[in-house]
Design an enzyme around this catalytic site. Structure first.
Site, PDB file in Angstrom:
ATOM      1  N   ARG A 107       8.352  84.878   6.758  1.00  0.00           N
ATOM      2  CA  ARG A 107       9.312  85.173   8.036  1.00  0.00           C
ATOM      3  C   ARG A 107       8.521  85.935   9.108  1.00  0.00           C
ATOM      4  NH1 ARG A 107      15.499  86.896   7.587  1.00  0.00           N
ATOM      5  NH2 ARG A 107      15.601  84.616   7.094  1.00  0.00           N
ATOM      6  N   HIS A 134      14.553  77.452  11.610  1.00  0.00           N
ATOM      7  CA  HIS A 134      14.773  78.030  10.271  1.00  0.00           C
ATOM      8  C   HIS A 134      15.151  77.213   9.323  1.00  0.00           C
ATOM      9  CE1 HIS A 134      16.140  80.837   7.369  1.00  0.00           C
ATOM     10  NE2 HIS A 134      16.972  81.453   7.840  1.00  0.00           N
ATOM     11  N   GLN A 137      17.122  77.001   5.788  1.00  0.00           N
ATOM     12  CA  GLN A 137      18.501  77.181   6.042  1.00  0.00           C
ATOM     13  C   GLN A 137      19.283  76.088   6.167  1.00  0.00           C
ATOM     14  OE1 GLN A 137      20.342  80.344   6.261  1.00  0.00           O
ATOM     15  NE2 GLN A 137      22.055  78.991   5.910  1.00  0.00           N
ATOM     16  N   ASP A 225      26.355  80.934  14.854  1.00  0.00           N
ATOM     17  CA  ASP A 225      25.329  82.056  14.446  1.00  0.00           C
ATOM     18  C   ASP A 225      25.519  83.111  15.138  1.00  0.00           C
ATOM     19  OD1 ASP A 225      23.154  83.313  12.910  1.00  0.00           O
ATOM     20  OD2 ASP A 225      21.883  82.028  13.882  1.00  0.00           O
ATOM     21  N   CYS A 264      25.018  80.654   8.944  1.00  0.00           N
ATOM     22  CA  CYS A 264      24.014  81.114   7.901  1.00  0.00           C
ATOM     23  C   CYS A 264      23.906  82.577   7.557  1.00  0.00           C
ATOM     24  CB  CYS A 264      22.788  80.833   8.600  1.00  0.00           C
ATOM     25  SG  CYS A 264      22.297  81.802  10.391  1.00  0.00           S
ATOM     26  N   ARG A 292      21.217  78.412  -0.729  1.00  0.00           N
ATOM     27  CA  ARG A 292      19.667  78.756  -0.348  1.00  0.00           C
ATOM     28  C   ARG A 292      18.892  78.652  -1.655  1.00  0.00           C
ATOM     29  NH1 ARG A 292      18.539  81.511   4.552  1.00  0.00           N
ATOM     30  NH2 ARG A 292      16.556  81.052   3.872  1.00  0.00           N
TER      31      ARG A 292
HETATM   32  N1   CP Z   1      20.497  83.308   6.635  1.00  0.00           N
HETATM   33  C1   CP Z   1      19.329  83.997   6.439  1.00  0.00           C
HETATM   34  O1   CP Z   1      18.313  83.677   6.596  1.00  0.00           O
HETATM   35  O2   CP Z   1      19.514  85.253   6.064  1.00  0.00           O
HETATM   36  P1   CP Z   1      18.593  86.462   5.864  1.00  0.00           P
HETATM   37  O3   CP Z   1      18.149  86.948   7.221  1.00  0.00           O
HETATM   38  O4   CP Z   1      19.385  87.563   5.056  1.00  0.00           O
HETATM   39  O5   CP Z   1      17.339  86.072   5.101  1.00  0.00           O
HETATM   40  N1  NVA Z   2      19.521  83.586  14.338  1.00  0.00           N
HETATM   41  C1  NVA Z   2      19.190  84.495  13.405  1.00  0.00           C
HETATM   42  C2  NVA Z   2      19.404  84.000  11.862  1.00  0.00           C
HETATM   43  C3  NVA Z   2      19.331  84.996  10.838  1.00  0.00           C
HETATM   44  C4  NVA Z   2      19.120  84.398   9.615  1.00  0.00           C
HETATM   45  C5  NVA Z   2      18.118  85.428  13.659  1.00  0.00           C
HETATM   46  O1  NVA Z   2      17.252  84.719  14.061  1.00  0.00           O
HETATM   47  O2  NVA Z   2      18.065  86.506  13.830  1.00  0.00           O
END
Ligand code: CP
Ligand code: NVA
Length: 306
Positions: A107, A134, A137, A225, A264, A292
């Site tokens: 990540r 992502h 997701q 989101d 998400c 997930r």
């Molecule tokens: N939806 C998602 O990716 O959640 P986290 O940021 O908790 O991993």
């Molecule tokens: N759009 C959000 C998604 C988190 C899972 C972010 O990038 O923070």
């Protein structure tokens, strides 16, 4: 050996195969205690490194459980505790990791970090979220829709709010799965124009508007989101501009009467979504979160050529 970085790079047939495998693996271990391995632990002996430059609950725990249920093991690493945090290059980190572990999920703050890791690793690299996309997701979201609504190509999905990283992966998916995608975003936070045009050129049915009402009218699925993603600047300004894009009961009433709601997570009740919608009967957010785990098992298996 395959990477999983963006849906655009993966043939539609393979993406459909991943969803089918996720649904089959979910059914095959139904009723088993969560800490036991699958009846067919296809990644026995494999070691997965999970590297985080940003916070995570779902991605971290579901990938960790995923590899364990497949018979492998994981190590969860914070980039700031590694030499990466002191400036060691992504390239050298990738070469070193390739000597120790069998796959890496990262990540990253910057999308380019994941590509750089993939260029220098000789093990699969999985994108666990970047500023740009992502994909894991969206695979879980599509698995959830396939379970609850059936054939994806017949559905109309409405995205309401920030045209962010998650929206981009839906745009990529529209070209691969053939659903209609209607996005309502304010001009200042519209989705990436190059990615949208590429998806439309690849055959995606995408409609862009600034009107939430227009996007959700008749939709089978309504999605939003957070209005402030990790790394976003100027949160007060974002919340002000995006406030009219809240998904609430009034907006849901304009969608199809059997419409479902996805998010998400993490969610901010009272900002991008009202509590009555996210905690109401149309919401599938916890099935989506559970999936997930199942979809990531199928993504891992795919990366190892299973
Ligand atoms: N939806 C998602 O990716 O959640 P986290 O940021 O908790 O991993
Ligand atoms: N759009 C959000 C998604 C988190 C899972 C972010 O990038 O923070």
């Amino acid at each position: 050996m395959r990477h999983f970085i963006d849906l655009t790079a993966i043939p539609a047939e393979d993406l459909h195969g991943i969803l089918a495998n996720a649904i089959a693996m979910k059914a095959a271990r139904s009723g088993l205690p969560k800490g036991t391995t699958d009846p067919d632990p296809v990644l026995a002996g494999k070691m997965l490194a999970l590297i985080f430059e940003k916070s995570s609950t779902r991605t971290r725990i579901s990938f960790d459980m995923a590899i364990r249920q497949l018979g492998g093991q994981s190590m969860v690493l914070s980039a700031s505790d590694m030499q990466l945090g002191r400036g060691e290059s992504i390239a050298d980190t990738a070469r070193v990791l390739s000597r120790y572990v069998d796959a890496v999920m990262i990540r990253a703050n910057s999308h380019e970090t994941v590509h750089e890791m993939a260029r220098h690793a000789n093990i699969p690299v999985i994108n666990g979220l970047t500023d740009r996309s992502h994909p894991c997701q969206i695979m879980a979201d599509l698995m959830t829709l396939q379970e609850h609504k059936g054939e994806l190509s017949k559905l109309t999905l409405a995205w309401v709010g920030d045209g962010n990283n998650v929206a981009s992966s839906f745009i990529h998916a529209a070209a691969k799965f053939g659903f209609t995608l209607q996005l309502a975003c304010p001009a200042e936070f519209a989705p990436n124009t190059d990615e949208t045009s590429d998806a439309i050129n690849a055959g995606a049915a995408i409609k862009l508007t600034t009107s939430p009402l227009e996007a959700v009218t008749g939709a089978d699925v309504v999605i939003t989101d957070t209005f402030v993603s990790m790394g976003d600047k100027n949160p007060e300004h974002r919340l002000k501009i995006l406030a009219p894009y809240q998904v609430n009961s009034e907006l849901m009433a304009r969608a199809d009467k059997n419409a479902v709601f996805l998010h998400c997570l993490p969610a901010h009740r009272g900002e991008e979504v009202s509590a009555e919608v996210i905690d109401g009967e149309q919401s599938l957010v916890f099935d989506e979160a559970e999936n997930r785990l199942h979809v990531q098992k199928a993504i891992l298996a795919y990366c190892f050529g299973q």
